[in-house]
Write a protein that holds these residues in place. Structure first.
Motif, PDB file in Angstrom:
ATOM      1  N   ASP A   9       0.772  -1.381  -0.102  1.00 16.69           N
ATOM      2  CA  ASP A   9      -0.022  -0.021  -0.078  1.00 16.69           C
ATOM      3  C   ASP A   9       0.855   1.527  -0.104  1.00 16.69           C
ATOM      4  O   ASP A   9       0.655   2.512   0.390  1.00 16.69           O
ATOM      5  CB  ASP A   9      -0.988  -0.082   1.204  1.00 16.69           C
ATOM      6  N   GLY A  10       1.997   0.818  -0.486  1.00 16.74           N
ATOM      7  CA  GLY A  10       2.853   2.330  -0.670  1.00 16.74           C
ATOM      8  C   GLY A  10       3.504   2.967   0.583  1.00 16.74           C
ATOM      9  O   GLY A  10       3.722   4.193   0.898  1.00 16.74           O
ATOM     10  N   LYS A  13       0.787 -10.177  20.179  1.00 12.15           N
ATOM     11  CA  LYS A  13      -0.458 -10.543  19.561  1.00 12.15           C
ATOM     12  C   LYS A  13      -0.514 -12.083  19.396  1.00 12.15           C
ATOM     13  O   LYS A  13      -1.478 -12.770  19.665  1.00 12.15           O
ATOM     14  CB  LYS A  13      -0.355  -9.838  18.206  1.00 12.15           C
ATOM     15  N   SER A  14       0.532 -12.831  18.656  1.00 17.94           N
ATOM     16  CA  SER A  14       0.333 -14.015  18.169  1.00 17.94           C
ATOM     17  C   SER A  14       0.741 -15.171  19.299  1.00 17.94           C
ATOM     18  O   SER A  14       0.410 -16.344  19.393  1.00 17.94           O
ATOM     19  CB  SER A  14       0.829 -14.489  16.914  1.00 17.94           C
ATOM     20  N   GLY A  19      11.318 -12.754  10.863  1.00 19.65           N
ATOM     21  CA  GLY A  19       9.893 -13.176  10.980  1.00 19.65           C
ATOM     22  C   GLY A  19       9.187 -11.680  11.327  1.00 19.65           C
ATOM     23  O   GLY A  19       8.136 -11.643  10.746  1.00 19.65           O
ATOM     24  N   ARG A  20       9.919 -10.937  11.932  1.00 16.41           N
ATOM     25  CA  ARG A  20       9.342  -9.699  12.265  1.00 16.41           C
ATOM     26  C   ARG A  20       9.301  -8.728  11.067  1.00 16.41           C
ATOM     27  O   ARG A  20       8.050  -7.808  10.699  1.00 16.41           O
ATOM     28  CB  ARG A  20      10.154  -9.027  13.312  1.00 16.41           C
ATOM     29  N   ASP A  37       1.079  -7.551   7.657  1.00 19.45           N
ATOM     30  CA  ASP A  37       0.130  -7.024   8.464  1.00 19.45           C
ATOM     31  C   ASP A  37       0.160  -5.468   8.391  1.00 19.45           C
ATOM     32  O   ASP A  37      -0.940  -4.661   8.512  1.00 19.45           O
ATOM     33  CB  ASP A  37       0.252  -6.949   9.948  1.00 19.45           C
ATOM     34  N   ARG A  38       1.191  -4.746   8.227  1.00 21.86           N
ATOM     35  CA  ARG A  38       1.232  -3.207   8.122  1.00 21.86           C
ATOM     36  C   ARG A  38       1.322  -2.595   6.780  1.00 21.86           C
ATOM     37  O   ARG A  38       0.790  -1.731   6.540  1.00 21.86           O
ATOM     38  CB  ARG A  38       2.372  -2.823   8.983  1.00 21.86           C
ATOM     39  N   GLN A  39       2.025  -3.218   6.044  1.00 26.18           N
ATOM     40  CA  GLN A  39       2.376  -2.633   4.558  1.00 26.18           C
ATOM     41  C   GLN A  39       1.651  -3.587   3.607  1.00 26.18           C
ATOM     42  O   GLN A  39       1.282  -3.174   2.375  1.00 26.18           O
ATOM     43  CB  GLN A  39       3.921  -2.917   4.023  1.00 26.18           C
ATOM     44  N   HIS A  40       0.764  -4.277   3.986  1.00 24.48           N
ATOM     45  CA  HIS A  40      -0.338  -5.196   3.047  1.00 24.48           C
ATOM     46  C   HIS A  40       0.481  -5.707   1.845  1.00 24.48           C
ATOM     47  O   HIS A  40      -0.013  -5.250   0.675  1.00 24.48           O
ATOM     48  CB  HIS A  40      -1.295  -4.469   2.928  1.00 24.48           C
TER      49      HIS A  40
END
Lengths: 260, 110
Positions: free
Chosen positions: A71-72, A99-100, A108-109, A116-119
């Protein structure tokens, strides 16, 4: 299910108490991996102008502010200047993801951030962009000692890693500890056996003619004892990575290393 | 591997005194595919190497090398030169197909 999880966390809590009172042994004098390399290789690691791994660091620096992801959004868009925001971050990995509940290493991070954040699609393990970003982020903690948590939620993973380290495996029926605790300094083919300290990874390895992750090195070790080579990023290797990080926590991080 | 131009790193001082001897170190990220290896299907992977490396200081060649398939991946060159006038130092890596990776640094004489 909730009860089970609760019971499990209680058991983990007990384990962590036991682990703290009776921690497994570490090398009395910790030595980083590069001291077992030739003087020429050590010199190449020490000089950023000569260290070929710095090519990957340079690529990682570019990727940090690249907005090509889903998503830029770039890494820098959230985290700002990595030199400030990523300082000391690599010392705290692997760590439990709040979270998980899973144990995540730096790779992994990074991939979690991407999905999750940059899709965006996660990077393949051992791909050039993932190695580059890992090397760039790890470099920001150069000279800092490890600071991994091995109690609480991480206790079970730490124990799994310790158990992996001391359990005989493969056709040669060797445990990590037999070489990297008991035979340090002796010769294994053309190499001097190191303490198996992980602070120099990811590293440039001449044998590979390229940069490689710690897991690639672990897979080479697994092959060496003719054991099953686990997949990159497998939970077993990540748990072992946690144990290795704790085991080398007296040593400053010196990644990216150069290895034969 | 990466398209041309390839990622490079150049380590040299930005300023120096006339007559100084300075060290210059260069790296280029290049696979140096030998042309002897085969892929999973048995087909030869075409040779793809840096064939020539040249450094010019004020348009004069101060270092040049022809490289061949025996040179390892990510070639590293280190050399020294004597400082004359202020001016550009241009680094050119040329592969077998003639594609060039060019970098320029400015050396300022103080």
């Amino acid at each position: 299910m909730v009860g089970l999880v609760f019971a499990a966390s209680q058991a983990v809590g007990l384990c962590s108490l036991a682990a703290q009172t009776n921690l497994p042994s570490r090398p009395a004098i910790a030595k980083p991996g590069n001291v077992y390399q030739s003087p020429a290789t050590q010199a190449q690691q020490a000089d950023d102008g000569a260290n070929p791994a710095m090519l990957w660091v340079g690529q990682g620096e570019k990727l940090w502010s690249s907005t090509d992801a889903g998503d830029g959004k770039s890494c820098a868009g959230c985290h700002g200047d990595a030199v400030a925001s990523m300082k000391g971050v690599a010392t705290r990995y692997p760590q439990i993801d709040a979270k998980s509940g899973a144990l995540l290493n730096l790779e992994g991070r990074i991939n979690q951030c991407r999905t999750d954040r940059q899709h965006a699609t996660p990077y393949a393990y051992e791909s050039a962009p993932l190695l580059s970003l890992t090397a760039y982020i790890t470099l920001q903690s150069r000279g800092m000692p490890r600071d991994v948590k091995i109690d609480g939620a991480a206790a079970a993973q730490f124990e799994a890693g310790r158990s992996f380290f001391v359990t005989r495996q493969g056709q040669l029926n060797l445990a990590c500890t037999q070489c990297h605790d008991q035979s340090v300094g002796q010769k294994l083919r053309g190499d001097t056996i190191s303490q198996g300290q992980s602070g120099g990874w990811p590293a440039y390895r001449f044998e590979w003619q390229t940069m490689g992750s710690l897991h690639r090195r672990l897979r080479a070790c697994s092959l060496g004892v003719r054991a099953e080579q686990l997949p990159f990023g497998s939970p077993e290797y990540v748990a072992l990575e946690l144990y290795l990080a704790w085991r080398s926590q007296d040593l400053p991080l010196d990644a990216p290393g150069v290895r034969r | 591997m990466a398209d041309t131009p390839h990622p490079t790193r150049i380590s040299m001082p930005a300023t120096a005194k006339r007559g100084d001897i300075i060290d210059i170190k260069t790296l280029i990220q290049h696979e140096m595919e030998t042309g002897y290896r085969r892929d999973a299907n048995g087909r030869v992977i075409p040779r793809d190497i840096v064939a020539h490396f040249e450094v010019r200081y004020l348009d004069e060649i101060i270092f040049a090398a022809d490289t061949f398939a025996g040179v390892s991946a990510n070639p590293y060159f280190a050399f020294s030169t004597i400082v004359g006038d202020s001016g550009p130092v241009t680094f050119t890596w040329t592969d077998l197909a003639g594609r060039k990776t060019v970098e320029t640094r400015t050396l300022t004489v103080t």
